[in-house]
Design a protein around this motif. Structure first.
Motif, PDB file in Angstrom:
ATOM      1  N   SER A 106      37.761  23.593  29.544  1.00 56.81           N
ATOM      2  CA  SER A 106      37.901  22.305  30.215  1.00 56.81           C
ATOM      3  C   SER A 106      39.318  22.109  30.726  1.00 56.81           C
ATOM      4  O   SER A 106      39.536  21.685  31.865  1.00 56.81           O
ATOM      5  N   LEU A 107      40.292  22.419  29.895  1.00 55.83           N
ATOM      6  CA  LEU A 107      41.687  22.243  30.288  1.00 55.83           C
ATOM      7  C   LEU A 107      42.053  23.202  31.419  1.00 55.83           C
ATOM      8  O   LEU A 107      42.748  22.833  32.367  1.00 55.83           O
ATOM      9  N   ARG A 108      41.580  24.447  31.331  1.00 52.15           N
ATOM     10  CA  ARG A 108      41.846  25.419  32.402  1.00 52.15           C
ATOM     11  C   ARG A 108      41.236  24.961  33.717  1.00 52.15           C
ATOM     12  O   ARG A 108      41.860  25.052  34.783  1.00 52.15           O
ATOM     13  N   SER A 109      40.017  24.459  33.666  1.00 53.40           N
ATOM     14  CA  SER A 109      39.352  24.015  34.883  1.00 53.40           C
ATOM     15  C   SER A 109      40.097  22.851  35.536  1.00 53.40           C
ATOM     16  O   SER A 109      40.299  22.831  36.750  1.00 53.40           O
ATOM     17  N   VAL A 110      40.524  21.880  34.725  1.00 53.05           N
ATOM     18  CA  VAL A 110      41.251  20.727  35.270  1.00 53.05           C
ATOM     19  C   VAL A 110      42.566  21.189  35.901  1.00 53.05           C
ATOM     20  O   VAL A 110      42.930  20.758  37.002  1.00 53.05           O
ATOM     21  N   TYR A 111      43.258  22.064  35.216  1.00 47.63           N
ATOM     22  CA  TYR A 111      44.564  22.505  35.721  1.00 47.63           C
ATOM     23  C   TYR A 111      44.413  23.305  37.013  1.00 47.63           C
ATOM     24  O   TYR A 111      45.173  23.106  37.974  1.00 47.63           O
ATOM     25  N   SER A 112      43.440  24.217  37.070  1.00 46.76           N
ATOM     26  CA  SER A 112      43.259  25.025  38.278  1.00 46.76           C
ATOM     27  C   SER A 112      42.780  24.163  39.452  1.00 46.76           C
ATOM     28  O   SER A 112      43.209  24.370  40.601  1.00 46.76           O
ATOM     29  N   GLN A 113      41.910  23.181  39.193  1.00 46.16           N
ATOM     30  CA  GLN A 113      41.459  22.292  40.263  1.00 46.16           C
ATOM     31  C   GLN A 113      42.613  21.439  40.788  1.00 46.16           C
ATOM     32  O   GLN A 113      42.726  21.192  41.992  1.00 46.16           O
ATOM     33  N   TRP A 114      43.457  20.983  39.883  1.00 51.65           N
ATOM     34  CA  TRP A 114      44.600  20.175  40.304  1.00 51.65           C
ATOM     35  C   TRP A 114      45.560  20.990  41.172  1.00 51.65           C
ATOM     36  O   TRP A 114      46.030  20.529  42.205  1.00 51.65           O
ATOM     37  N   MET A 115      45.838  22.239  40.760  1.00 53.30           N
ATOM     38  CA  MET A 115      46.730  23.087  41.555  1.00 53.30           C
ATOM     39  C   MET A 115      46.110  23.385  42.920  1.00 53.30           C
ATOM     40  O   MET A 115      46.823  23.469  43.927  1.00 53.30           O
ATOM     41  N   ALA A 116      44.789  23.540  42.973  1.00 48.87           N
ATOM     42  CA  ALA A 116      44.119  23.773  44.260  1.00 48.87           C
ATOM     43  C   ALA A 116      44.274  22.573  45.183  1.00 48.87           C
ATOM     44  O   ALA A 116      44.394  22.730  46.408  1.00 48.87           O
ATOM     45  N   SER A 117      44.295  21.361  44.602  1.00 45.59           N
ATOM     46  CA  SER A 117      44.469  20.168  45.438  1.00 45.59           C
ATOM     47  C   SER A 117      45.868  20.095  46.032  1.00 45.59           C
ATOM     48  O   SER A 117      46.074  19.496  47.086  1.00 45.59           O
ATOM     49  N   LEU A 118      46.844  20.682  45.363  1.00 46.40           N
ATOM     50  CA  LEU A 118      48.223  20.686  45.873  1.00 46.40           C
ATOM     51  C   LEU A 118      48.466  21.832  46.844  1.00 46.40           C
ATOM     52  O   LEU A 118      49.416  21.788  47.626  1.00 46.40           O
ATOM     53  N   ASP A 119      47.641  22.870  46.758  1.00 46.60           N
ATOM     54  CA  ASP A 119      47.823  24.055  47.598  1.00 46.60           C
ATOM     55  C   ASP A 119      46.469  24.423  48.208  1.00 46.60           C
ATOM     56  O   ASP A 119      45.796  25.348  47.764  1.00 46.60           O
ATOM     57  N   PRO A 120      46.035  23.697  49.242  1.00 47.05           N
ATOM     58  CA  PRO A 120      44.676  23.877  49.777  1.00 47.05           C
ATOM     59  C   PRO A 120      44.503  25.087  50.686  1.00 47.05           C
ATOM     60  O   PRO A 120      43.404  25.304  51.201  1.00 47.05           O
ATOM     61  N   GLU A 121      45.560  25.862  50.889  1.00 45.03           N
ATOM     62  CA  GLU A 121      45.432  27.014  51.787  1.00 45.03           C
ATOM     63  C   GLU A 121      44.412  28.016  51.255  1.00 45.03           C
ATOM     64  O   GLU A 121      44.251  28.177  50.038  1.00 45.03           O
ATOM     65  N   ALA A 122      43.764  28.709  52.170  1.00 43.95           N
ATOM     66  CA  ALA A 122      42.761  29.699  51.785  1.00 43.95           C
ATOM     67  C   ALA A 122      43.398  30.822  50.980  1.00 43.95           C
ATOM     68  O   ALA A 122      44.523  31.240  51.243  1.00 43.95           O
ATOM     69  N   LEU A 123      42.667  31.293  49.999  1.00 43.95           N
ATOM     70  CA  LEU A 123      43.159  32.354  49.134  1.00 43.95           C
ATOM     71  C   LEU A 123      43.224  33.672  49.906  1.00 43.95           C
ATOM     72  O   LEU A 123      42.246  34.108  50.504  1.00 43.95           O
ATOM     73  N   LYS A 124      44.422  34.314  49.874  1.00 44.62           N
ATOM     74  CA  LYS A 124      44.604  35.582  50.568  1.00 44.62           C
ATOM     75  C   LYS A 124      44.954  36.722  49.615  1.00 44.62           C
ATOM     76  O   LYS A 124      44.493  37.847  49.793  1.00 44.62           O
ATOM     77  N   VAL A 125      45.811  36.434  48.646  1.00 45.58           N
ATOM     78  CA  VAL A 125      46.239  37.463  47.690  1.00 45.58           C
ATOM     79  C   VAL A 125      46.002  36.939  46.283  1.00 45.58           C
ATOM     80  O   VAL A 125      46.359  35.800  45.954  1.00 45.58           O
ATOM     81  N   LEU A 126      45.391  37.769  45.444  1.00 45.69           N
ATOM     82  CA  LEU A 126      45.090  37.384  44.070  1.00 45.69           C
ATOM     83  C   LEU A 126      45.613  38.463  43.136  1.00 45.69           C
ATOM     84  O   LEU A 126      45.232  39.629  43.228  1.00 45.69           O
ATOM     85  N   HIS A 127      46.519  38.052  42.270  1.00 39.68           N
ATOM     86  CA  HIS A 127      47.105  38.994  41.308  1.00 39.68           C
ATOM     87  C   HIS A 127      46.508  38.738  39.930  1.00 39.68           C
ATOM     88  O   HIS A 127      46.436  37.601  39.474  1.00 39.68           O
ATOM     89  N   MET A 128      46.028  39.806  39.278  1.00 42.62           N
ATOM     90  CA  MET A 128      45.499  39.651  37.918  1.00 42.62           C
ATOM     91  C   MET A 128      46.376  40.419  36.943  1.00 42.62           C
ATOM     92  O   MET A 128      46.789  41.548  37.200  1.00 42.62           O
ATOM     93  N   ASP A 129      46.667  39.738  35.834  1.00 44.93           N
ATOM     94  CA  ASP A 129      47.624  40.298  34.877  1.00 44.93           C
ATOM     95  C   ASP A 129      47.239  39.854  33.475  1.00 44.93           C
ATOM     96  O   ASP A 129      46.971  38.672  33.242  1.00 44.93           O
ATOM     97  N   GLY A 130      47.195  40.788  32.551  1.00 50.72           N
ATOM     98  CA  GLY A 130      46.860  40.473  31.168  1.00 50.72           C
ATOM     99  C   GLY A 130      48.092  40.146  30.349  1.00 50.72           C
ATOM    100  O   GLY A 130      49.135  40.782  30.488  1.00 50.72           O
ATOM    101  N   LYS A 131      47.971  39.135  29.493  1.00 51.50           N
ATOM    102  CA  LYS A 131      49.052  38.725  28.612  1.00 51.50           C
ATOM    103  C   LYS A 131      48.512  38.576  27.191  1.00 51.50           C
ATOM    104  O   LYS A 131      47.469  37.958  26.980  1.00 51.50           O
ATOM    105  N   ALA A 132      49.237  39.137  26.228  1.00 52.68           N
ATOM    106  CA  ALA A 132      48.841  39.018  24.826  1.00 52.68           C
ATOM    107  C   ALA A 132      49.589  37.850  24.194  1.00 52.68           C
ATOM    108  O   ALA A 132      50.810  37.805  24.208  1.00 52.68           O
ATOM    109  N   VAL A 133      48.834  36.899  23.668  1.00 55.67           N
ATOM    110  CA  VAL A 133      49.412  35.779  22.931  1.00 55.67           C
ATOM    111  C   VAL A 133      49.304  36.149  21.461  1.00 55.67           C
ATOM    112  O   VAL A 133      48.310  35.878  20.795  1.00 55.67           O
TER     113      VAL A 133
END
Length: 491
Positions: free
Chosen positions: A334-361
């Motif tokens: 739920s928290l991830r969804s809210v945060y990603s939707q909020w960031m999308a509202s601030l940056d509405p440009e179409a997605l062109k480059v997507l970087h995926m990276d693993g992090k160990a907590v």
């Protein structure tokens, strides 16, 4: 011959431990202290050092965290004391108050502090007075220079803990240390999470130089201290005024898991304040709570916190335990969804480059196992053609997250790797759910898997830029044969 006993002087994070040994033919005290020398241990001496710590020290553990220096005090050829200094504690109220640091300055300057985490005295306690204070003084005299030589920056301050229920810290006082106050009795159970043990310890500190304290308290660090250490965290990509829109997002989309009775702060305010604190470099509930305390009352009002009873313009903020409890209760998705939707509202440009990276907590529990009940994950795991011995370790002991984000740090998606599989399989199972048409996907060599490459290009309509290393020995050999060094950057 040595007769071993067990008289201990203990402390949290630090321990001075006396082992009753009889050393024949010792000269008088003055000569003894003059001839004691302090040296860093060598690689060949590490096993002996660890063995003594684990067998004679009450913690039975030689482990130290962060940047570590291990010293041995010698009298002739004999070891008489062992001292370990390591990275400082994350947050100490009395220390940070003495230094006048803000939460951001704590994260930027904490590396100038070293903690005396272990202190083991090997000779007889009653027959060698003043040895402990002598060893401490000699070690502190050289600590800053040794730290700079090994880690690229000096240390200006030292800290340790003493158990006041058992000892008075006499040797520290004799060596120029001073007490600052007692802790609240919490013991860290994992990264920035603490358990109340109801056993306060006394914090002792020592400045390592006549002007060291002034340098640490200065509003701006001296130029020589700004060189040779990691730069501070980058400024947050979102301006502070824009955070009010995040409060609206959180209020409309998050369901409060708490019981309504007894609530003092609304969920949207807590989550928004936590996001602000993390964007400012804070890590964990304690740092978030300290950040909250640093806000003025106008900022607190802007975040919709409740007014303090009997006042007109004063507002209260949550305590550390409130942040810890609430952040544990909110579903991660739920928290991830809210945060990603909020960031999308601030940056509405179409997605062109997507970087995926693993992090160990590493101080968080691993994600639940899913392999036996998720057919898509089973199929994805079977499609991984990287040899098992070259795959990344499974997420069995730590939480492994894979972030999908744009070059300007906009979070698109995030997945937790189940503890019974690995990063490659989790990504392979998640890619079919993503819209990748016209998107360039970038990842490290762990994701150079033929099944994923085919899925991105043939099924999802995207492109990929992956690295090819020894994790794919057959593909690497074929590429080296066909490319012949003609393709940059290999040529």
């Amino acid at each position: 011959m040595l007769a071993l006993g067990s008289v201990l002087w203990l402390g949290l994070g630090m321990s001075n431990c006396y082992c009753d040994q009889i050393i024949e033919g010792l000269p008088c005290e003055d000569r003894l202290l003059e001839e004691v020398s302090i040296e860093l241990i060598t690689a060949a001496e590490r096993d002996r050092y660890d063995f003594l710590m684990e067998s004679e020290h009450y913690l039975r553990n030689a482990t130290a965290v962060g940047q570590v220096l291990r010293y041995v005090a010698r009298y002739g050829d004999q070891w008489v004391a062992l001292v370990t200094f390591c990275s400082a504690a994350l947050h100490l109220k009395f220390r940070d108050r003495l230094l006048g640091w803000s939460p951001r300055q704590v994260s930027e300057r904490r590396h100038f502090i070293a903690q005396n985490s272990r202190f083991l005295i090997l000779p007889s306690t009653g027959k060698w007075p003043n040895l402990a204070s002598r060893v401490l003084r000699l070690t502190c005299d050289r600590l800053s220079q040794d730290w700079k030589q090994h880690f690229g920056h000096p240390v200006l301050f030292a800290e340790t803990f003493v158990d006041p229920q058992r000892y008075r810290g006499t040797c520290y006082k004799a060596a120029g240390w001073q007490p600052l106050g007692q802790t609240k009795g919490f013991e860290r159970s994992r990264q920035d999470f603490y358990v109340d043990k109801d056993h306060p310890k006394e914090l002792w500190v020592r400045a390592l130089g006549s002007d060291a304290l002034a340098q640490l308290q200065a509003k701006e660090l001296a130029p020589e201290l700004r060189n040779g250490h990691a730069p501070p965290p980058p400024p947050p990509p979102v301006s502070t005024p824009a955070m009010s829109s995040f409060w609206e997002f959180a209020r409309e989309r998050l369901t409060d898991p708490r019981k309504s009775r007894g609530q003092r702060h609304n969920l949207a305010s807590i989550v928004t304040l936590a996001a602000l604190a993390i964007a400012s470099g804070c890590q964990g509930p304690h740092a978030i709570a300290e950040f909250a305390k640093s806000l003025n009352h106008g900022q607190r009002r802007q975040l919709r916190f409740r007014r303090i009873a009997g006042t007109r313009h004063q507002f209260e903020v949550p305590c550390e335990r409130t942040f810890e409890r609430v952040l544990k209760m909110i579903p991660c998705d739920s928290l991830r969804s809210v945060y990603s939707q909020w960031m999308a509202s601030l940056d509405p440009e179409a997605l062109k480059v997507l970087h995926m990276d693993g992090k160990a907590v590493r101080n968080a529990d691993p994600a639940p196992a899913r392999l036996k009940k998720d057919p898509a994950l089973v199929k994805a795991a079977a499609s991984i053609d990287t040899p098992a011995e070259l795959q990344k370790p499974k997420a069995e002991k730590a939480l492994m997250l894979v972030n999908f984000q744009t070059p300007n740090q906009r979070l698109i998606d995030q997945i937790a790797v189940p503890q019974d599989t690995n990063e490659e399989a989790a990504v392979a199972a998640h890619l079919p759910q993503m819209d990748l048409a016209g998107v360039l996907v970038i990842g490290d060599a762990a994701h150079t898997v033929k099944a994923n490459c085919s899925l991105i290009t043939h099924q999802k309509g995207g492109d990929y830029l992956f690295f090819l290393k020894k994790n794919q020995p057959k593909a690497l050999a074929k590429a080296q044969q066909l490319l012949l060094g003609a393709v940059p950057p290999s040529g």
